[in-house]
Design a protein around this motif. Sequence first.
Motif, short mmCIF file in Angstrom:
data_model
loop_
_atom_site.label_atom_id
_atom_site.label_comp_id
_atom_site.label_asym_id
_atom_site.label_seq_id
_atom_site.Cartn_x
_atom_site.Cartn_y
_atom_site.Cartn_z
N PRO A 45 -25.54 -43.84 1.12
CA PRO A 45 -27.00 -43.77 1.21
C PRO A 45 -27.46 -42.40 1.69
O PRO A 45 -26.73 -41.70 2.42
N ARG A 106 -34.07 -44.42 13.48
CA ARG A 106 -32.88 -44.70 14.30
C ARG A 106 -31.88 -45.41 13.39
O ARG A 106 -31.09 -44.75 12.73
N PHE A 108 -31.39 -49.16 10.76
CA PHE A 108 -32.20 -50.09 9.99
C PHE A 108 -31.65 -51.51 10.06
O PHE A 108 -30.50 -51.75 9.69
N TYR B 38 -24.76 -42.40 19.27
CA TYR B 38 -25.82 -42.72 18.30
C TYR B 38 -25.22 -42.97 16.92
O TYR B 38 -25.41 -42.21 15.97
N TYR B 42 -22.65 -50.14 8.73
CA TYR B 42 -23.25 -51.07 7.78
C TYR B 42 -22.17 -51.59 6.83
O TYR B 42 -21.19 -50.90 6.54
N LEU B 52 -26.81 -54.18 8.44
CA LEU B 52 -26.44 -53.64 9.74
C LEU B 52 -25.41 -54.53 10.42
O LEU B 52 -25.60 -55.73 10.58
N TYR B 55 -24.45 -51.16 16.15
CA TYR B 55 -25.23 -50.00 16.57
C TYR B 55 -24.77 -49.58 17.95
O TYR B 55 -24.02 -50.31 18.61
N TRP B 56 -25.23 -48.40 18.39
CA TRP B 56 -24.71 -47.79 19.62
C TRP B 56 -23.18 -47.80 19.62
O TRP B 56 -22.56 -47.98 20.67
N GLU B 61 -24.70 -56.46 15.89
CA GLU B 61 -26.00 -57.02 15.54
C GLU B 61 -25.93 -58.54 15.64
O GLU B 61 -24.87 -59.16 15.42
N TYR B 93 -20.22 -48.27 5.66
CA TYR B 93 -20.77 -46.95 5.90
C TYR B 93 -21.07 -46.77 7.39
O TYR B 93 -21.56 -47.70 8.05
N GLN B 95 -23.35 -44.29 10.09
CA GLN B 95 -24.60 -43.53 10.08
C GLN B 95 -24.87 -43.00 11.47
O GLN B 95 -24.79 -43.76 12.45
N TYR B 97 -27.57 -41.38 14.21
CA TYR B 97 -29.00 -41.24 14.47
C TYR B 97 -29.25 -40.35 15.68
O TYR B 97 -30.29 -40.45 16.36
N ILE B 103 -31.36 -38.55 9.82
CA ILE B 103 -30.15 -39.35 9.94
C ILE B 103 -29.27 -39.10 8.72
O ILE B 103 -29.76 -38.74 7.64
N PHE B 105 -25.54 -40.49 6.58
CA PHE B 105 -24.53 -41.52 6.36
C PHE B 105 -23.22 -40.89 5.90
O PHE B 105 -23.21 -39.80 5.32
#
Lengths: 121, 114
Positions: A45, A106, A108, B38, B42, B52, B55-56, B61, B93, B95, B97, B103, B105
């Motif tokens: 992406p 941030r 998604f 950050y 995914y 998702l 994260y972090w 999730e 993937y 990513q 942030y 951002i 990927f």
Amino acid sequence: EVQLLESGGGLVRPEGSLRLSCVGSGFTIKNYAMSWVRQAPGQGPEWVSTIAGASGGTYYATSVKGRFTISSDNSKNTVYLEMNDLRAGDSALYFCAKDVISTTTRYFDSWGPGTLVIVSS
Amino acid sequence: DIVMTQSPKSLAVSLGERATMNCKSSQSILHNSINKNYLAWYQQKRGQPPKLLIYWASTRESGVPDRFSGSGSGTNFNLTISSLQAEDVAVYYCQQYYITPSITFGQGTRLEIK
């Protein structure tokens, strides 16, 4: 349930224009940053543009700055991407994505199914 | 822009076995003042948008099975699936942030059943 649905993709000639739409349901777009992310076949992406929910500030990838415009209509809970001067390299599946915060990009937590843009003569 | 490099490009693992994939960032994505990386992961199944997972760098999730875990810090990160299930076949993937809104990927790791 949060849902996003894009529309407006299609086949367009180089230097042509398209307007993509993304309707959100199950949440209010003005409370979140909303982004367009594109993905060419077999590629990862690529972030394209973001509109901040709180301020309405707009941000663009260098590759599209000056050609694409992101906007929103809170009354319709809809985000748009106006794309001008399209090039072959803009061909991709364009996703609308909801961020987890309102102020910037941030990560998604919701994505639409995407709308396909093909730029070809 | 921060470049995210994923390896391997493809990975074949037997059902029930562990699958581990790597993501490296071209600069540190650790915010020292809050000690957070950050980074998000995914999962993208064929014909679907990305979903998702983490994260972090290590927070799952809601609704993501606990066989998925993220680890790492600074510039080097891993996604591990502890016991591969058939439904885990997908492209994964990472990513960053850390630099927003720009951002970026990775190019993905394709996970298949051996």
